[in-house]
Design an enzyme around this catalytic site. Structure first.
Site, PDB file in Angstrom:
ATOM      1  N   GLU A 199      39.163  30.217  -9.495  1.00  0.00           N
ATOM      2  CA  GLU A 199      37.818  30.785  -9.345  1.00  0.00           C
ATOM      3  C   GLU A 199      37.090  30.983 -10.678  1.00  0.00           C
ATOM      4  OE1 GLU A 199      36.111  31.533  -6.509  1.00  0.00           O
ATOM      5  OE2 GLU A 199      37.749  30.606  -5.364  1.00  0.00           O
ATOM      6  N   SER A 252       7.115  58.712  31.220  1.00  0.00           N
ATOM      7  CA  SER A 252       6.121  59.736  30.876  1.00  0.00           C
ATOM      8  C   SER A 252       6.585  60.697  29.795  1.00  0.00           C
ATOM      9  CB  SER A 252       5.760  60.539  32.132  1.00  0.00           C
ATOM     10  OG  SER A 252       5.027  59.741  33.028  1.00  0.00           O
TER      11      SER A 252
END
Length: 871
Positions: A128, A423
């Site tokens: 890496e 509501s």
């Protein structure tokens, strides 16, 4: 005499030519010098500008600092939760929530650098970032190649070092943008100054994704090989180091490799490359390399489970969710990093939970005795509830489902689900913003009748439930009885955009949709009348958000963000999270005072009048139901607590009719139990119970409930009785005009109809003059039989008593509305009994011509969103 010519002098000529050439060369050289110097100056100035702009850009758009201090944690540490408990002497202390400690298999997934095999570290470094231990955070050779690749579109040359990869893995930032890359480079340089190489590689190897749902080498070692990372062989180390570049492609389970087929490369081929790199860099011997490359990779036949299996209660689940969100936000890290910190970091989380309230919620919601005995296809309806301290936003208890909790981190209906509030949205989206902006008052008049007729659907819109209209009414009654027409008319005044802004910016309801294009190209939005006036939203709202929003009413208009914990400490006692957001004043005390009075009226004589707690403690709130009957809601509060309940199915299913809304019933059961100690204590000490605060700026005034204006004597002459009631106003909004809708008329005492010239016994009464009503089909309107219209000269009365006296002013295919369920003549019919010679049966009269079929078609408001109905 002729002048003698001077002899030719070549030297002089050459000198002249040379002088001329020198002159021109000098000019050219001066010109070139000026050009060069100008270019240099331009380059210097441009470079300075670019450098300055770049510096400004970095300052304004890039955070170059990065550290892993609060992202590191040790293994085998359990996270503890605490709640406050009141002692017998009245003091409060923090108590550990012993049965809800947070730990899991993740506890053993962190491994320190010193415990990692050297071959493991070397394998990752070799493949890496081979210059990891010598570069300052970036590898300049690789970075130059990566930049050129970025410009040309060639991504084959990876420029990221292990330090840079760590930053990307931790933050989750991986967009292909120049800004991110610059930020990543600067952060890598900064991190290398703060941390040692060993600390960086330790963090990297504990967070790197290695396929199969694993993060970190320890978790991968257990999943792939069934062993501790310290026991890994060289070939196993190389196998793990092979994965990061392309986790799926090099996964040793999914793609083991070794087939020899071209294009079928897998982990074996990749680890040969890794081992070769290790050998070439002097990290292993040739013999070790050859042996490892030839060796077979033996995978575990029964990999260890790495998933959490502990079942926490709903509250702790919510705390976990909230911690992860806030930790990720503060430390700019991924969910995996935040999870590792939570499960392995040995944290101390100080929650807002009231254990008695949480225990009460769980007791009620785990018992079928408190739920209606209904099922759909063998599935019982669900419910969720949240209780909060409205003075500070503390969530005291919550349940995210019905019955005993049997799954870890399950779908929490209180915090995850977005369901239609019906509501219950009206106080937030319609009434409070309209009062706050001075558009309406407690008494503002509205006509509760349909706004339009939809020919295609053959129905009036909006509809009410029950399917009738009241006629002239006011804001207080419209909210108390949940009239959709009143909410719709107010929304037209307020505008959907203003309502949307109020809900999202003031009440912080973040689930509303501004604009969304569906896969079919349809545009969805909640910025429309139907969605915001009646609660038929695109997605809906969360129970926890509805509860939080309602907290502003009993808290004098002060909004507090909900919180599930106050602070989090690390294992050394340092505060790493603090949930302290400043409160915001979103409503005036006058507005909240009026809202409290009106919402208390909902409980006293409206859709929530079945609440039994209201007989003991002051209660206010609002019910909610959608026309589809998929969702039932109740959001309400007392002077002590605010709570909301949702009831329905996890997957929306039409609910049957109930005598009482199960959402309202559950709220009542739970809140009765929650308040019992408060009630008992008040009875024992004789201290009065708390009541809602009413601002000293609120004044009362008598007004006519039909006109919304100051009452007159005519208001007492209404055939329904005295129409005067007391309203609540600010000093600037108290009515100043007098009622002008009550019109006096002679009334026949014999027939109980509007009197004509021949009626022998009459009295003066008052009928109400309404806005002009004309409907395409007949509509049931409660006050229709009490309405008045001025008659023109030459008018001829109807010959029947089943219509108002002014019915002949309408075309025969248009209607003025009728009062329902009458077994007698309407009160405003004409006295035909004494005055038949004044009717159309005796006199000619031409009614207005018919207007034909209505051509109104459904509009956006009629189609978008469910209408709100009530039980």
């Amino acid at each position: 005499m002729e002048k003698k010519k001077k002899p030719f002098n070549p030297v002089k000529v050459l000198g002249t030519v040379a002088a001329t050439l020198l002159k021109y060369v000098s000019k050219i050289a001066t010109y070139l010098f000026n050009v060069v110097m100008t270019l240099v100056l331009i380059f210097v100035v441009t470079g300075s500008i670019v450098a300055a702009v770049f510096a400004i850009y970095i300052k304004n758009y890039i955070d170059p600092t990065f550290d892993i201090e609060n992202l590191k944690f040790d293994s085998d540490l359990t996270t503890f939760l605490y709640y406050q408990e009141e002692k017998s002497d009245g003091t409060v202390e923090w108590v550990e929530y012993e049965e809800e400690r947070i730990h899991g298999s993740e506890n053993r997934m962190w491994v320190k650098y010193d415990d990692m095999p050297s071959n493991l570290v070397n394998a990752f470094v070799a493949i890496e970032d081979k210059r990891f231990f010598t570069h300052p955070g970036i590898d300049f050779r690789r970075t130059v190649g990566a930049v050129l690749g970025f410009i040309t579109g060639d991504d084959s040359y990876g420029g990221s070092t292990i330090t840079m990869q760590l930053i990307k893995n931790v933050t989750g930032e991986n967009e292909v943008r120049l800004q991110r890359k610059i930020q990543e480079i600067l952060r890598a340089l900064d991190l290398e100054k703060r941390r040692s190489k060993e600390e960086i590689i330790e963090m990297y190897l504990n967070t790197i994704y290695l396929s199969q749902g694993t993060n970190g080498v320890q978790a991968a070692a257990h999943v792939y090989f069934g062993k501790d990372v310290s026991e890994l062989s060289l070939v196993e180390c190389a196998a793990l180091a092979s994965i990061p570049q392309s986790p799926t492609k090099w996964d040793p389970v999914q793609n083991p490799g070794g087939t020899g087929e071209e294009g079928k490369e897998g982990n074996k081929e990749r680890r040969i490359v890794v081992l070769q790199a290790m050998y070439e860099q002097g990290l292993i011997s040739e013999a070790e390399c050859d042996a490892a490359q030839a060796a077979d990779l033996v995978l575990a036949t029964d990999p260890e489970e790495s998933k959490e299996s502990v079942i926490h209660n709903w509250f702790v689940d919510a705390v976990i969710d909230e911690f992860l969100i806030k930790y990720m936000e503060k430390y700019n890290c991924t969910k995996e990093i935040a999870s590792k910190m939570l499960y392995s970091g040995g944290l101390q989380i100080y929650t807002t939970m009231d254990k008695d309230i949480q225990d009460t919620l769980e007791y009620v919601f785990e018992s079928d005795n408190y739920f209606p005995d209904t099922e759909t296809a063998g599935v019982k309806p669900e419910a969720a509830m949240v209780i909060m301290d409205h003075t500070n936003g503390d969530v005291l208890g919550l349940v995210g489902g019905r019955g005993e909790k049997t799954v870890p981190r399950g779908f929490n209906l209180a915090t995850h689900a977005k369901r239609q509030p019906g509501s219950a949205i009206k106080p937030l989206s319609v009434y409070s913003p309209a009062i706050e902006l001075g558009l309406i008052t407690y008494a503002t008049q509205f006509d509760d009748v349909p706004l339009m007729y939809y020919k295609a659907y053959k129905r009036m819109w909006p509809s009410n439930s029950p399917a009738t209209y009241i006629g002239l009414t006011n804001v207080n009654y419209g909210l108390t009885q949940s009239k959709n027409t009143v909410a719709t008319r107010i929304m037209e005044m307020l505008t959907p955009q203003t309502s949307y802004d109020f809900l999202t910016e003031k009440y912080k309801i973040g689930t509303l949709v501004e604009s969304l294009e569906t896969s079919t190209g349809e545009i969805k939005t909640d910025i429309n009348i139907a969605s915001l006036a009646m609660g038929g939203l695109t997605y809906g709202a969360r129970v926890i958000d509805m509860t939080t929003a309602y907290c502003a009413f009993p808290n004098n208009g002060v909004f507090n963000h909900y919180r599930l914990f106050t602070k989090v400490l690390d294992n050394e006692g340092n505060v790493i999270l603090s949930d302290e957001e400043d409160p915001e004043i979103i409503l005036s005390e006058e507005t909240t005072s009026i809202m409290n009075i009106m919402l208390e009226n909902v409980v006293k004589k409206g859709t929530a009048k079945s609440l039994t707690l209201s007989k003991k403690v002051q209660c206010a709130g609002k019910t909610g139901t959608t026309s589809s009957r998929n969702d039932l809601y109740y959001a309400g509060y007392t002077p002590y607590y605010t709570a909301a309940v949702w009831f329905g199915y996890s997957q929306p299913v039409n609910l049957p009719s109930y005598t009482q809304s199960p959402a309202l019933y559950l709220w009542d059961i739970v809140m009765n139990r929650v308040h019992q100690d408060i009630i008992d204590e008040a009875q024992r000490t004789g201290e009065p119970l708390k009541t809602f605060d009413i601002s000293t700026k609120i004044v009362t005034a008598e007004y006519c409930k039909d006109s919304g204006k100051l009452a007159t004597e005519n208001c007492k002459l209404d055939l329904r009785g005295n129409r005067i009631e007391t309203g609540y106003f600010t000093r600037t909004t108290v009515p100043k005009e007098y009622c002008d809708c009550h019109k006096t008329i002679l009334y026949c005492n014999d027939s109980n109809c509007v009197a004509g010239p021949n009626c022998p016994d009459t009295k003066t009464v008052a009928l109400v003059e309404t806005p002009y009503r004309k409907f395409e089909k007949n509509v049931w309107v409660t006050d229709a039989e009490y309405t008045y219209m001025e008659l023109p000269e030459g008018y001829v009365y109807p010959s029947t008593t089943d219509v108002p006296y002014y019915a002949n002013l309408y075309p025969s295919d248009r209607f003025m509305g009728l009062t329902r369920w009458l077994d007698r003549a309407p009160r405003n019919s004409f006295c035909v009994h004494h005055n038949s010679e004044y009717t159309v049966s005796k006199l000619p009269y031409d009614r207005p011509p018919d207007e034909g079929d209505p051509d109104a078609e459904p509009g956006e408001e009629g189609e978008e969103g469910a209408e709100a109905t009530e039980e």
